[in-house]
Design an enzyme around this catalytic site. Structure first.
Site, PDB file in Angstrom:
ATOM      1  CD  GLU A 283      47.913  48.780  38.788  1.00 56.76           C
ATOM      2  OE1 GLU A 283      47.079  47.866  38.779  1.00 56.76           O
ATOM      3  OE2 GLU A 283      47.849  49.758  38.011  1.00 56.76           O
ATOM      4  CG  ASN A 349      47.275  43.394  35.133  1.00 50.77           C
ATOM      5  OD1 ASN A 349      46.181  42.918  35.405  1.00 50.77           O
ATOM      6  ND2 ASN A 349      47.422  44.627  34.677  1.00 50.77           N
ATOM      7  CD1 TRP A 367      30.859  38.786  31.450  1.00 49.88           C
ATOM      8  CD2 TRP A 367      31.728  38.036  33.357  1.00 49.88           C
ATOM      9  NE1 TRP A 367      29.960  39.076  32.454  1.00 49.88           N
ATOM     10  CE2 TRP A 367      30.464  38.632  33.639  1.00 49.88           C
ATOM     11  CE3 TRP A 367      32.461  37.499  34.413  1.00 49.88           C
ATOM     12  CZ2 TRP A 367      29.925  38.681  34.926  1.00 49.88           C
ATOM     13  CZ3 TRP A 367      31.919  37.553  35.695  1.00 49.88           C
ATOM     14  CH2 TRP A 367      30.663  38.136  35.942  1.00 49.88           C
ATOM     15  CD1 TRP A 390      37.959  37.020  35.290  1.00 50.48           C
ATOM     16  CD2 TRP A 390      37.545  36.994  33.079  1.00 50.48           C
ATOM     17  NE1 TRP A 390      38.850  36.152  34.693  1.00 50.48           N
ATOM     18  CE2 TRP A 390      38.622  36.112  33.343  1.00 50.48           C
ATOM     19  CE3 TRP A 390      37.118  37.145  31.765  1.00 50.48           C
ATOM     20  CZ2 TRP A 390      39.258  35.383  32.343  1.00 50.48           C
ATOM     21  CZ3 TRP A 390      37.745  36.417  30.756  1.00 50.48           C
ATOM     22  CH2 TRP A 390      38.806  35.549  31.050  1.00 50.48           C
TER      23      TRP A 390
HETATM   24  P1  FAD Z   1      51.525  44.084  41.042  1.00 50.66           P
HETATM   25  O1  FAD Z   1      51.537  44.827  39.760  1.00 50.66           O
HETATM   26  O2  FAD Z   1      52.817  43.971  41.749  1.00 50.66           O
HETATM   27  O3  FAD Z   1      50.440  44.792  41.956  1.00 50.66           O
HETATM   28  C1  FAD Z   1      50.481  44.724  43.393  1.00 50.66           C
HETATM   29  C2  FAD Z   1      49.161  44.212  43.924  1.00 50.66           C
HETATM   30  O4  FAD Z   1      48.110  45.090  43.567  1.00 50.66           O
HETATM   31  C3  FAD Z   1      48.748  42.859  43.374  1.00 50.66           C
HETATM   32  O5  FAD Z   1      49.376  41.806  44.062  1.00 50.66           O
HETATM   33  C4  FAD Z   1      47.241  42.882  43.576  1.00 50.66           C
HETATM   34  O6  FAD Z   1      46.887  42.553  44.892  1.00 50.66           O
HETATM   35  C5  FAD Z   1      46.911  44.354  43.345  1.00 50.66           C
HETATM   36  N1  FAD Z   1      46.473  44.541  41.958  1.00 50.66           N
HETATM   37  C6  FAD Z   1      47.231  44.849  40.879  1.00 50.66           C
HETATM   38  N2  FAD Z   1      46.456  44.987  39.782  1.00 50.66           N
HETATM   39  C7  FAD Z   1      45.192  44.761  40.176  1.00 50.66           C
HETATM   40  C8  FAD Z   1      43.931  44.747  39.507  1.00 50.66           C
HETATM   41  N3  FAD Z   1      43.813  45.043  38.208  1.00 50.66           N
HETATM   42  N4  FAD Z   1      42.822  44.453  40.215  1.00 50.66           N
HETATM   43  C9  FAD Z   1      42.899  44.180  41.543  1.00 50.66           C
HETATM   44  N5  FAD Z   1      44.075  44.183  42.227  1.00 50.66           N
HETATM   45  C10 FAD Z   1      45.190  44.461  41.559  1.00 50.66           C
HETATM   46  N6  FAD Z   1      44.264  39.742  40.833  1.00 50.66           N
HETATM   47  C11 FAD Z   1      44.156  38.955  41.917  1.00 50.66           C
HETATM   48  O7  FAD Z   1      44.794  39.226  42.937  1.00 50.66           O
HETATM   49  N7  FAD Z   1      43.352  37.838  41.890  1.00 50.66           N
HETATM   50  C12 FAD Z   1      42.634  37.495  40.788  1.00 50.66           C
HETATM   51  O8  FAD Z   1      41.901  36.491  40.829  1.00 50.66           O
HETATM   52  C13 FAD Z   1      42.756  38.297  39.626  1.00 50.66           C
HETATM   53  N8  FAD Z   1      42.096  37.976  38.484  1.00 50.66           N
HETATM   54  C14 FAD Z   1      42.235  38.772  37.368  1.00 50.66           C
HETATM   55  C15 FAD Z   1      41.530  38.450  36.203  1.00 50.66           C
HETATM   56  C16 FAD Z   1      41.665  39.237  35.076  1.00 50.66           C
HETATM   57  C17 FAD Z   1      40.889  38.902  33.830  1.00 50.66           C
HETATM   58  C18 FAD Z   1      42.502  40.364  35.089  1.00 50.66           C
HETATM   59  C19 FAD Z   1      42.656  41.230  33.866  1.00 50.66           C
HETATM   60  C20 FAD Z   1      43.190  40.711  36.243  1.00 50.66           C
HETATM   61  C21 FAD Z   1      43.068  39.929  37.399  1.00 50.66           C
HETATM   62  N9  FAD Z   1      43.744  40.249  38.585  1.00 50.66           N
HETATM   63  C22 FAD Z   1      43.605  39.459  39.691  1.00 50.66           C
HETATM   64  C23 FAD Z   1      44.482  41.522  38.713  1.00 50.66           C
HETATM   65  C24 FAD Z   1      45.981  41.476  38.385  1.00 50.66           C
HETATM   66  O9  FAD Z   1      46.195  40.842  37.158  1.00 50.66           O
HETATM   67  C25 FAD Z   1      46.819  40.781  39.454  1.00 50.66           C
HETATM   68  O10 FAD Z   1      46.514  41.299  40.721  1.00 50.66           O
HETATM   69  C26 FAD Z   1      48.316  40.994  39.203  1.00 50.66           C
HETATM   70  O11 FAD Z   1      48.676  40.509  37.944  1.00 50.66           O
HETATM   71  C27 FAD Z   1      49.098  40.278  40.270  1.00 50.66           C
HETATM   72  O12 FAD Z   1      50.470  40.363  40.032  1.00 50.66           O
HETATM   73  P2  FAD Z   1      51.399  41.197  41.006  1.00 50.66           P
HETATM   74  O13 FAD Z   1      51.163  40.813  42.418  1.00 50.66           O
HETATM   75  O14 FAD Z   1      52.788  41.043  40.503  1.00 50.66           O
HETATM   76  O15 FAD Z   1      50.875  42.669  40.763  1.00 50.66           O
END
Ligand code: FAD
Length: 485
Positions: A283, A349, A367, A390
């Site tokens: 991730e 997420n 989007w 997106w």
């Molecule tokens: P964890 O599951 O703990 O993951 C650890 C880290 O991995 C996150 O903090 C993040 O830096 C990275 N990560 C995880 N999933 C993704 C992913 N799909 N894409 C890129 N990096 C990821 N993430 C953002 O950081 N900023 C945004 O503006 C953003 N916009 C999003 C918009 C949409 C429509 C979607 C579907 C996802 C988006 N995400 C975004 C990705 C993801 O949803 C978040 O990174 C995640 O929910 C953050 O929660 P966490 O730190 O607990 O994630």
């Protein structure tokens, strides 16, 4: 407070989205020089929200700058806040404090890169050393290329290349002390930047969940490593509990380096399955992948990566867009997500994917409207991850989910929030519905609704659109697009 020695020249360190003292290579290089260091946060002129940040992230920035200032003070230094053109302001500081070098950590967004290139050239002309350092991503996006030299567009080979590239560099601690210049530079008053919302204070509850700053980031990391990491692979899809790290806003502001997070998943107790931490690392690498896409496609937030989507027949509708933004679509999982976003500046997420799919495929709204709203409301808004995600949901992006894969908001809710914990937290007006109807209130009988105190269309909306109908409409639109191209 350590006093400047006349034998060493002053170094200037520019802070941007790297608001941390540990794992900060620019700061460390300045500290290692042994001379005085001026630490600066600069915002563009005429910008009440500190650059391209949305209001939610401006809230974060306010608190993060306070935390950074405190951490610098504890090491004998200060944070200087300035507004203006970067070249003008840096030039003034250089002359006024007789600085011989300016250091910063590299940015990878198109505007940031362009500004830094110009700054470097201008400083060189002045005879001032400009040094930039990597450290915002696990691996520098200039280095990872396919064998044919092209940038990666597919995630799995990108992940393999990143793995083959070796471990990211080891984390290192913050400098113990940082010599301040004899004369502290004049600083602006943070309050005058008006980064916090006033009336209404829509960020009133943000503080319940978040502690902006480096210490808050370390706290979240430790909490995760000793908690939800165990079982992350499956747990990460459950929105009703704390199942993910919640590190994203800290990463977005650079309060913690991705390397530190990566290495924190080494040498874990044997009880933690390899699958869990590998999945978590994967991730984290999606973030690098997104930045890799933005680095090579500077218009990622504005233009379809797959240009075929330029002809997509969107169906703009401001009323429906508004229902989506407010969490009043009549689909509880979508509404819960949109309200979580509004209340806490963050959304789980799994629910981000469902809410985004609903906007794009059920409502047939472009989007880019969703990308804009998320940028406005997310504390973790990140130009690369937001745009790439997106486009991933829309099917127009790199390695994207195919357009025809349309999330069913009812089934998604039932699968990932089977007992409705998440819904009950964020959509309290239907909290008393039995589990069977918590995701589909419109199927409940009048007596069930009455017992739960729900009046559809009054206390909670009827669905703004029929999912089955909308799904067929979206598929027909996609088919027409395919046939036309
Ligand atoms: P964890 O599951 O703990 O993951 C650890 C880290 O991995 C996150 O903090 C993040 O830096 C990275 N990560 C995880 N999933 C993704 C992913 N799909 N894409 C890129 N990096 C990821 N993430 C953002 O950081 N900023 C945004 O503006 C953003 N916009 C999003 C918009 C949409 C429509 C979607 C579907 C996802 C988006 N995400 C975004 C990705 C993801 O949803 C978040 O990174 C995640 O929910 C953050 O929660 P966490 O730190 O607990 O994630």
């Amino acid at each position: 407070m350590p006093i400047a020695s006349p034998h060493f020249s002053t170094k200037i360190v520019l802070f941007r989205r790297d608001l941390r003292l540990a794992d900060n290579r620019a700061l460390q290089a300045a500290a290692d020089s042994g001379g005085p260091v001026i630490c600066v946060y600069l915002r563009a002129p005429g910008d009440s929200l500190a650059g391209a940040l949305g209001p939610a992230q401006a809230w974060w920035l306010h608190h993060s700058l306070i935390a950074l200032g405190n951490d610098l003070r504890a090491r004998g230094n200060n944070l200087t806040l300035l507004t203006g053109d970067s070249l003008d302001e840096v030039r003034k500081l250089v002359f006024h404090h007789d600085a011989d070098s300016v250091y910063w950590n590299r940015r990878h967004d198109p505007d940031g890169m362009a500004e830094d290139t110009a700054l470097k050239a201008a400083l060189k002309e002045l005879g001032v050393t400009a040094r930039s350092f990597s450290g915002q991503l696990l691996h520098d996006p200039t280095r990872l290329r396919t064998q044919s030299g092209a940038p990666y567009k597919v995630y799995t080979p990108f992940w393999r290349a990143l793995e083959a590239n070796g471990e990211p560099h080891m984390p290192f601690d913050a400098p113990d002390s940082l010599m301040a210049p004899d004369q502290a530079p004049a600083t602006e008053d943070l309050d005058s930047w008006n980064l916090l919302p006033a009336k209404p204070d829509w960020a009133a509850r943000f503080g319940e969940l978040w502690t902006p700053g480096e210490n808050g980031a370390i706290e979240k990391l430790n909490h995760f490593i000793h908690g939800a990491l165990d079982g992350y692979k499956l747990g990460r899809d459950v929105p009703g509990r704390r199942t993910t790290s919640m590190l994203s806003p800290h990463l977005a502001m650079g309060e913690i380096a991705p390397h530190r997070i990566w290495h924190a998943t080494r040498n874990l107790p044997e009880t933690i399955e390899t699958d869990d931490f590998v999945h978590f690392r994967k991730e984290l690498v999606w973030r690098d992948f997104s930045w890799n896409l933005l680095f090579h496609h500077r218009d990622l937030p504005a233009a379809n990566l797959n240009r075929r989507f330029d002809a997509f027949p969107w169906s703009p509708d401001s009323r429906l867009l508004d229902c989506w933004k407010k969490g009043l679509t009549g689909y509880p999982i979508v509404d819960a997500g949109m309200r979580q976003l509004w209340q806490f500046g963050w959304m789980h997420n799994r629910v981000r994917m469902v809410a985004a799919s609903f906007l794009i495929k059920d409502l047939l709204i472009d989007w880019r409207e969703g990308e804009r709203w998320f940028r406005h409301t997310l504390v973790d808004a990140d130009p690369a991850s937001n745009a790439a995600s997106w486009q991933w949901v829309a099917g127009s992006g790199a390695d994207a989910s195919p357009f025809f894969r349309i999330f069913n908001p009812l089934l998604q809710g039932e699968k990932f929030d089977p007992r409705g914990d998440y819904i009950r937290q964020f959509v309290p007006e239907i909290a008393r519905l039995p589990d069977k109807f918590i995701h589909r209130p419109f199927e409940a009988s009048p007596s069930v609704l009455e017992n739960a105190g729900v009046v559809l269309g009054e206390t909670y909306p009827q669905p703004v659109i029929s999912h089955a109908w909308a799904r067929n409409r979206a598929l027909a639109a996609f088919k027409a697009l395919k046939e036309a191209s």
